[in-house]
Write an enzyme that holds these catalytic residues in place. Structure first.
Site, PDB file in Angstrom:
ATOM      1  N   PHE A  55     -15.515   3.156   7.156  1.00  0.00           N
ATOM      2  CA  PHE A  55     -13.950   3.208   6.728  1.00  0.00           C
ATOM      3  C   PHE A  55     -13.760   3.192   5.185  1.00  0.00           C
ATOM      4  O   PHE A  55     -12.645   3.456   4.809  1.00  0.00           O
ATOM      5  CB  PHE A  55     -12.868   2.459   7.432  1.00  0.00           C
ATOM      6  CG  PHE A  55     -13.291   0.849   7.190  1.00  0.00           C
ATOM      7  CD1 PHE A  55     -12.716   0.379   5.763  1.00  0.00           C
ATOM      8  CD2 PHE A  55     -14.117   0.193   7.803  1.00  0.00           C
ATOM      9  CE1 PHE A  55     -12.959  -0.935   5.564  1.00  0.00           C
ATOM     10  CE2 PHE A  55     -14.387  -1.205   7.708  1.00  0.00           C
ATOM     11  CZ  PHE A  55     -13.944  -1.852   6.345  1.00  0.00           C
TER      12      PHE A  55
ATOM     13  N   GLU B 100      -9.316 -10.604  -7.964  1.00  0.00           N
ATOM     14  CA  GLU B 100      -8.270  -9.306  -7.739  1.00  0.00           C
ATOM     15  C   GLU B 100      -7.048  -9.371  -8.852  1.00  0.00           C
ATOM     16  O   GLU B 100      -6.888  -8.217  -9.555  1.00  0.00           O
ATOM     17  CB  GLU B 100      -7.680  -9.379  -6.402  1.00  0.00           C
ATOM     18  CG  GLU B 100      -8.774  -9.132  -5.443  1.00  0.00           C
ATOM     19  CD  GLU B 100      -8.175  -9.303  -3.945  1.00  0.00           C
ATOM     20  OE1 GLU B 100      -6.966  -9.788  -3.705  1.00  0.00           O
ATOM     21  OE2 GLU B 100      -9.047  -8.966  -2.810  1.00  0.00           O
TER      22      GLU B 100
ATOM     23  N   HIS C 112      -1.778  -5.629   1.373  1.00  0.00           N
ATOM     24  CA  HIS C 112      -2.992  -6.257   1.121  1.00  0.00           C
ATOM     25  C   HIS C 112      -2.523  -7.754   0.729  1.00  0.00           C
ATOM     26  O   HIS C 112      -1.652  -8.016   0.034  1.00  0.00           O
ATOM     27  CB  HIS C 112      -3.677  -5.638  -0.004  1.00  0.00           C
ATOM     28  CG  HIS C 112      -4.692  -6.466  -0.362  1.00  0.00           C
ATOM     29  ND1 HIS C 112      -5.943  -6.534   0.111  1.00  0.00           N
ATOM     30  CD2 HIS C 112      -4.849  -7.222  -1.574  1.00  0.00           C
ATOM     31  CE1 HIS C 112      -6.880  -7.470  -0.455  1.00  0.00           C
ATOM     32  NE2 HIS C 112      -6.156  -7.936  -1.392  1.00  0.00           N
TER      33      HIS C 112
ATOM     34  N   TYR D 106     -12.319  -3.157  -3.361  1.00  0.00           N
ATOM     35  CA  TYR D 106     -12.843  -2.964  -2.015  1.00  0.00           C
ATOM     36  C   TYR D 106     -14.359  -3.079  -2.082  1.00  0.00           C
ATOM     37  O   TYR D 106     -15.004  -2.646  -1.162  1.00  0.00           O
ATOM     38  CB  TYR D 106     -12.397  -1.836  -1.363  1.00  0.00           C
ATOM     39  CG  TYR D 106     -10.826  -2.138  -0.931  1.00  0.00           C
ATOM     40  CD1 TYR D 106     -10.586  -3.277  -0.048  1.00  0.00           C
ATOM     41  CD2 TYR D 106      -9.980  -1.016  -1.146  1.00  0.00           C
ATOM     42  CE1 TYR D 106      -9.056  -3.356   0.462  1.00  0.00           C
ATOM     43  CE2 TYR D 106      -8.428  -1.260  -0.747  1.00  0.00           C
ATOM     44  CZ  TYR D 106      -8.322  -2.170   0.014  1.00  0.00           C
ATOM     45  OH  TYR D 106      -7.035  -2.317   0.598  1.00  0.00           O
TER      46      TYR D 106
ATOM     47  N   ARG E  78       2.830  -6.720   9.237  1.00  0.00           N
ATOM     48  CA  ARG E  78       2.180  -5.843   9.712  1.00  0.00           C
ATOM     49  C   ARG E  78       2.573  -5.598  11.355  1.00  0.00           C
ATOM     50  O   ARG E  78       2.590  -4.755  11.876  1.00  0.00           O
ATOM     51  CB  ARG E  78       0.661  -5.863   9.837  1.00  0.00           C
ATOM     52  CG  ARG E  78      -0.022  -5.617   8.663  1.00  0.00           C
ATOM     53  CD  ARG E  78      -1.143  -6.370   8.284  1.00  0.00           C
ATOM     54  NE  ARG E  78      -2.069  -6.017   7.191  1.00  0.00           N
ATOM     55  CZ  ARG E  78      -3.395  -6.621   6.664  1.00  0.00           C
ATOM     56  NH1 ARG E  78      -3.762  -7.701   7.388  1.00  0.00           N
ATOM     57  NH2 ARG E  78      -3.903  -6.140   5.501  1.00  0.00           N
TER      58      ARG E  78
ATOM     59  N   LYS F  49       0.857  -1.392   0.117  1.00  0.00           N
ATOM     60  CA  LYS F  49      -0.133   0.115  -0.128  1.00  0.00           C
ATOM     61  C   LYS F  49       0.859   1.221   0.024  1.00  0.00           C
ATOM     62  O   LYS F  49       2.001   1.278   0.291  1.00  0.00           O
ATOM     63  CB  LYS F  49      -0.914  -0.117   1.458  1.00  0.00           C
ATOM     64  CG  LYS F  49      -1.750  -1.365   1.233  1.00  0.00           C
ATOM     65  CD  LYS F  49      -2.842  -1.486   2.524  1.00  0.00           C
ATOM     66  CE  LYS F  49      -3.836  -2.461   2.272  1.00  0.00           C
ATOM     67  NZ  LYS F  49      -4.724  -2.526   3.575  1.00  0.00           N
TER      68      LYS F  49
ATOM     69  N   ARG G  87      -1.469 -14.640   3.983  1.00  0.00           N
ATOM     70  CA  ARG G  87      -2.456 -13.978   5.049  1.00  0.00           C
ATOM     71  C   ARG G  87      -1.499 -14.008   6.250  1.00  0.00           C
ATOM     72  O   ARG G  87      -1.347 -12.962   7.320  1.00  0.00           O
ATOM     73  CB  ARG G  87      -3.724 -14.475   5.092  1.00  0.00           C
ATOM     74  CG  ARG G  87      -4.577 -14.292   4.068  1.00  0.00           C
ATOM     75  CD  ARG G  87      -5.070 -12.787   3.825  1.00  0.00           C
ATOM     76  NE  ARG G  87      -6.252 -12.456   4.766  1.00  0.00           N
ATOM     77  CZ  ARG G  87      -7.012 -11.641   5.002  1.00  0.00           C
ATOM     78  NH1 ARG G  87      -6.858 -10.498   3.819  1.00  0.00           N
ATOM     79  NH2 ARG G  87      -7.793 -11.236   5.721  1.00  0.00           N
TER      80      ARG G  87
ATOM     81  N   ASN H 270      -1.856  -0.111   7.233  1.00  0.00           N
ATOM     82  CA  ASN H 270      -1.463  -1.441   7.696  1.00  0.00           C
ATOM     83  C   ASN H 270      -0.542  -2.001   6.549  1.00  0.00           C
ATOM     84  O   ASN H 270      -0.375  -3.291   6.559  1.00  0.00           O
ATOM     85  CB  ASN H 270      -2.581  -2.215   8.012  1.00  0.00           C
ATOM     86  CG  ASN H 270      -3.578  -2.531   6.867  1.00  0.00           C
ATOM     87  OD1 ASN H 270      -3.543  -2.229   6.061  1.00  0.00           O
ATOM     88  ND2 ASN H 270      -4.569  -3.490   7.347  1.00  0.00           N
TER      89      ASN H 270
ATOM     90  N   THR I 105      -5.511  -8.042  10.387  1.00  0.00           N
ATOM     91  CA  THR I 105      -5.729  -6.677   9.672  1.00  0.00           C
ATOM     92  C   THR I 105      -5.377  -5.500  10.750  1.00  0.00           C
ATOM     93  O   THR I 105      -4.917  -4.454  10.271  1.00  0.00           O
ATOM     94  CB  THR I 105      -7.327  -6.583   9.290  1.00  0.00           C
ATOM     95  OG1 THR I 105      -7.597  -7.837   8.444  1.00  0.00           O
ATOM     96  CG2 THR I 105      -7.713  -5.340   8.692  1.00  0.00           C
TER      97      THR I 105
END
Ligand code: GDP
Ligand code: MG
Length: 160
Positions: A68, A137, A126, A60, A113, A20, A96, A123, A102
């Site tokens: 958010f 995606e 992704h 998203y 993270r 990100k 993950r 964070n 998250t």
């Protein structure tokens, strides 16, 4: 090779992983790539882009309407991201785990993270949450001709 074990034939799962804008600004792109490479996953696609609002609304989609959502689109749309496709056995679930929870306050140390972030709204990275999300995606972010076709010569030392 006369036989391939099941782990090798299952090794073509793919996940969409994105650094990100905060990860880019903070210089963690290489660190994240390094972790996936060192784990043994295969890099299939990579590009730096500033995503459009339309792309992010689709990416998203499941979060449309949440409080958010707007801040999230501002955050991810604010600057370049590094979009990637990684391939390997269980790359979705392992990816993950490598990212951590998250909410970075709940991420274990040793996760991306857990090592580099403090709040959910910044964070760092992704990762797709299922095989179905990964396919959706990857289709959204990459054209078919942007996915490299190559064999990792270390494959036989990564899989049994
Ligand atoms: P992920 O799959 O672990 O990225 O988490 P989600 O799919 O639940 O949320 C997508 C992204 O939206 C997260 O990675 C955060 O960047 C952001 N996000 C989720 N929940 C919140 C929240 O409660 N507050 C803020 N500021 N951002 C959130
Ligand atoms: Mg998610």
């Amino acid at each position: 090779n006369l036989y391939k074990t099941s782990t090798m034939t299952d090794a073509h799962e793919r996940s969409f992983i994105m650094v990100k804008p905060d990860g880019v600004q903070r210089g963690i792109v290489g660190e994240i790539i390094k972790r996936f490479e060192q784990r043994g996953f295969k890099l299939v696609a990579l590009k730096m882009v500033t995503p459009t609002r339309v792309l992010l609304e689709q990416h998203y989609d499941e979060h449309q309407g949440k409080k958010f959502f707007e801040p999230l689109l501002q955050y991810i749309g604010s600057g370049p991201v590094v979009a990637m496709v990684w391939e390997g056995l269980n790359v979705v679930s392992v990816g993950r785990k490598m990212l951590g929870a998250t909410d970075p306050a709940k991420s274990e140390p040793g996760t991306i993270r857990g090592d580099f972030a403090i709040v959910t709204g910044r964070n760092i990275a992704h990762g797709s949450d299922s095989d179905k999300s990964a396919k959706r995606e990857i289709d959204l972010w990459f054209r078919a001709d942007e996915l490299a076709v190559w064999t990792n010569s270390a494959e036989r030392w990564i899989y049994e």
